[in-house]
Motif scaffolding. Structure first.
Motif, PDB file in Angstrom:
ATOM      1  N   ALA A  26       0.872  -1.159   0.164  1.00 16.84           N
ATOM      2  CA  ALA A  26       0.056   0.022  -0.031  1.00 16.84           C
ATOM      3  C   ALA A  26       0.860   1.307  -0.068  1.00 16.84           C
ATOM      4  O   ALA A  26       0.798   2.482  -0.608  1.00 16.84           O
ATOM      5  CB  ALA A  26      -1.026   0.023   1.437  1.00 16.84           C
ATOM      6  N   ARG A  29       2.154   2.160  -3.413  1.00 10.94           N
ATOM      7  CA  ARG A  29       0.963   2.736  -4.296  1.00 10.94           C
ATOM      8  C   ARG A  29       0.858   4.144  -3.872  1.00 10.94           C
ATOM      9  O   ARG A  29       0.821   5.188  -4.564  1.00 10.94           O
ATOM     10  CB  ARG A  29      -0.292   2.003  -4.024  1.00 10.94           C
ATOM     11  CG  ARG A  29      -1.452   2.492  -4.967  1.00 10.94           C
ATOM     12  CD  ARG A  29      -0.829   2.423  -6.303  1.00 10.94           C
ATOM     13  NE  ARG A  29      -2.208   2.716  -7.054  1.00 10.94           N
ATOM     14  CZ  ARG A  29      -2.468   3.679  -8.222  1.00 10.94           C
ATOM     15  NH1 ARG A  29      -1.162   4.155  -8.547  1.00 10.94           N
ATOM     16  NH2 ARG A  29      -3.516   3.814  -8.665  1.00 10.94           N
ATOM     17  N   SER A 127      -3.333  -2.219 -10.551  1.00 17.90           N
ATOM     18  CA  SER A 127      -4.051  -3.304 -10.567  1.00 17.90           C
ATOM     19  C   SER A 127      -3.299  -4.671 -10.050  1.00 17.90           C
ATOM     20  O   SER A 127      -3.942  -5.474  -9.326  1.00 17.90           O
ATOM     21  CB  SER A 127      -4.413  -3.840 -11.957  1.00 17.90           C
ATOM     22  OG  SER A 127      -3.099  -4.027 -12.714  1.00 17.90           O
ATOM     23  N   ASN A 130      -3.891  -3.693  -6.012  1.00 16.95           N
ATOM     24  CA  ASN A 130      -5.255  -3.998  -5.701  1.00 16.95           C
ATOM     25  C   ASN A 130      -5.565  -5.565  -5.731  1.00 16.95           C
ATOM     26  O   ASN A 130      -6.228  -6.022  -4.771  1.00 16.95           O
ATOM     27  CB  ASN A 130      -6.127  -3.317  -6.783  1.00 16.95           C
ATOM     28  CG  ASN A 130      -6.287  -1.756  -6.601  1.00 16.95           C
ATOM     29  OD1 ASN A 130      -5.837  -1.103  -5.633  1.00 16.95           O
ATOM     30  ND2 ASN A 130      -7.047  -1.178  -7.563  1.00 16.95           N
ATOM     31  N   LEU A 133      -4.118  -6.600  -2.392  1.00 19.70           N
ATOM     32  CA  LEU A 133      -4.996  -6.161  -1.456  1.00 19.70           C
ATOM     33  C   LEU A 133      -6.152  -7.081  -1.129  1.00 19.70           C
ATOM     34  O   LEU A 133      -6.781  -7.051  -0.109  1.00 19.70           O
ATOM     35  CB  LEU A 133      -5.341  -4.789  -1.424  1.00 19.70           C
ATOM     36  CG  LEU A 133      -4.261  -3.673  -1.027  1.00 19.70           C
ATOM     37  CD1 LEU A 133      -4.835  -2.144  -1.272  1.00 19.70           C
ATOM     38  CD2 LEU A 133      -3.810  -3.921   0.188  1.00 19.70           C
ATOM     39  N   SER A 134      -7.118  -7.222  -2.236  1.00 16.79           N
ATOM     40  CA  SER A 134      -7.991  -8.219  -2.485  1.00 16.79           C
ATOM     41  C   SER A 134      -7.910  -9.492  -1.722  1.00 16.79           C
ATOM     42  O   SER A 134      -8.789 -10.264  -1.257  1.00 16.79           O
ATOM     43  CB  SER A 134      -8.753  -8.176  -3.678  1.00 16.79           C
ATOM     44  OG  SER A 134      -7.861  -9.057  -4.353  1.00 16.79           O
ATOM     45  N   ARG A 142     -13.626  -6.868   1.138  1.00 14.78           N
ATOM     46  CA  ARG A 142     -12.825  -6.556   0.175  1.00 14.78           C
ATOM     47  C   ARG A 142     -13.219  -5.167  -0.630  1.00 14.78           C
ATOM     48  O   ARG A 142     -12.260  -4.359  -0.768  1.00 14.78           O
ATOM     49  CB  ARG A 142     -12.963  -7.781  -0.784  1.00 14.78           C
ATOM     50  CG  ARG A 142     -12.085  -8.675  -0.449  1.00 14.78           C
ATOM     51  CD  ARG A 142     -12.056  -9.941  -1.526  1.00 14.78           C
ATOM     52  NE  ARG A 142     -11.261 -11.028  -0.872  1.00 14.78           N
ATOM     53  CZ  ARG A 142     -11.244 -12.470  -1.223  1.00 14.78           C
ATOM     54  NH1 ARG A 142     -12.380 -12.638  -1.843  1.00 14.78           N
ATOM     55  NH2 ARG A 142     -10.574 -13.306  -0.473  1.00 14.78           N
ATOM     56  N   LEU A 146     -10.944  -1.965  -1.155  1.00 14.61           N
ATOM     57  CA  LEU A 146     -10.477  -1.536  -2.273  1.00 14.61           C
ATOM     58  C   LEU A 146     -10.975  -0.095  -2.675  1.00 14.61           C
ATOM     59  O   LEU A 146     -10.222   0.807  -3.473  1.00 14.61           O
ATOM     60  CB  LEU A 146     -10.823  -2.508  -3.416  1.00 14.61           C
ATOM     61  CG  LEU A 146      -9.923  -3.541  -3.444  1.00 14.61           C
ATOM     62  CD1 LEU A 146     -10.741  -4.850  -4.444  1.00 14.61           C
ATOM     63  CD2 LEU A 146      -8.422  -3.588  -3.687  1.00 14.61           C
ATOM     64  N   SER A 147     -12.284  -0.004  -2.332  1.00 15.39           N
ATOM     65  CA  SER A 147     -12.857   1.667  -2.511  1.00 15.39           C
ATOM     66  C   SER A 147     -12.213   2.504  -1.730  1.00 15.39           C
ATOM     67  O   SER A 147     -12.029   3.712  -2.097  1.00 15.39           O
ATOM     68  CB  SER A 147     -14.444   1.420  -2.514  1.00 15.39           C
ATOM     69  OG  SER A 147     -14.762   1.171  -1.132  1.00 15.39           O
ATOM     70  N   PHE A 149      -9.012   2.469  -0.494  1.00 16.18           N
ATOM     71  CA  PHE A 149      -7.669   2.563  -0.880  1.00 16.18           C
ATOM     72  C   PHE A 149      -7.680   3.295  -2.230  1.00 16.18           C
ATOM     73  O   PHE A 149      -6.810   4.054  -2.415  1.00 16.18           O
ATOM     74  CB  PHE A 149      -7.059   1.116  -1.127  1.00 16.18           C
ATOM     75  CG  PHE A 149      -5.838   1.139  -1.565  1.00 16.18           C
ATOM     76  CD1 PHE A 149      -4.617   1.572  -0.585  1.00 16.18           C
ATOM     77  CD2 PHE A 149      -5.383   0.944  -2.723  1.00 16.18           C
ATOM     78  CE1 PHE A 149      -3.493   1.750  -0.836  1.00 16.18           C
ATOM     79  CE2 PHE A 149      -3.861   0.704  -3.351  1.00 16.18           C
ATOM     80  CZ  PHE A 149      -2.942   1.148  -2.007  1.00 16.18           C
ATOM     81  N   SER A 150      -8.602   3.262  -2.927  1.00 14.37           N
ATOM     82  CA  SER A 150      -8.744   3.892  -4.203  1.00 14.37           C
ATOM     83  C   SER A 150      -8.908   5.544  -3.785  1.00 14.37           C
ATOM     84  O   SER A 150      -8.326   6.433  -4.272  1.00 14.37           O
ATOM     85  CB  SER A 150     -10.077   3.665  -5.094  1.00 14.37           C
ATOM     86  OG  SER A 150     -10.079   4.425  -5.925  1.00 14.37           O
TER      87      SER A 150
END
Length: 161
Positions: A26, A29, A127, A130, A133-134, A142, A146-147, A149-150
């Motif tokens: 993370a 990123r 990707s 992500n 992370l998933s 999940r 992910l949302s 983190f985005s």
């Protein structure tokens, strides 16, 4: 509703901060997003200083996209078969190499070389991370992780700009 949204974001951030297995990718990123935000407003002026034409600037975007498409299936294959760490290392290393080459560029041809590496690594980095992370998040969290983190990545890019 806003309170619940805030609590969900905080819960997802706590998950990301909970272990090095999740935190280190993370952070890769987050650094990439913030650094990309720092460079984004400067790039057009840098390209103009190197006397690039508008068509050459457009060609550089095309080079990035083409070289992002080529390795994407291989990243997925390697992640499915061997795990997520090797693709993260390859993507982040080639992304960093591309950014270094771009910073040292003296003309169009050296920018093309930089964009090849940026496409291979940087354009695939989201990707790859992500996907990692998933696989780390519990199935019930999940989508939230992910949302969130985005959202964090977009905030960092905005902060960099």
């Amino acid at each position: 509703m806003l309170l619940q949204l805030w609590l969900d974001q905080r819960s997802a951030l706590r998950f990301v901060l909970s272990s090095p297995r999740v935190l280190v990718p993370a952070m890769v990123r987050w650094v990439e997003r913030f650094g990309g935000g720092l460079g984004s407003p400067v790039k057009p002026f840098f390209m103009l200083a190197l006397s690039l034409s508008p068509s050459q600037m457009g060609m550089l975007s095309t080079v990035s996209v083409v070289f992002a498409l080529i390795p994407a299936p291989f990243y997925g294959f390697v992640q499915d078969r061997f795990g997520t760490y090797f693709p993260i290392i390859v993507a982040s290393t080639t992304c960093g190499l591309g950014c270094t080459l771009e910073g040292l560029a003296t003309g169009f041809s050296s920018l093309v070389a930089a964009r090849v590496f940026q496409g291979i690594g940087g354009d695939n980095l989201p990707s790859v991370i992500n996907a990692h992370l998933s696989t780390c998040a519990p199935p019930s969290k999940r989508a939230l992780v992910l949302s969130a983190f985005s959202f964090q990545c977009q905030l960092l890019r905005l902060g960099g700009q």
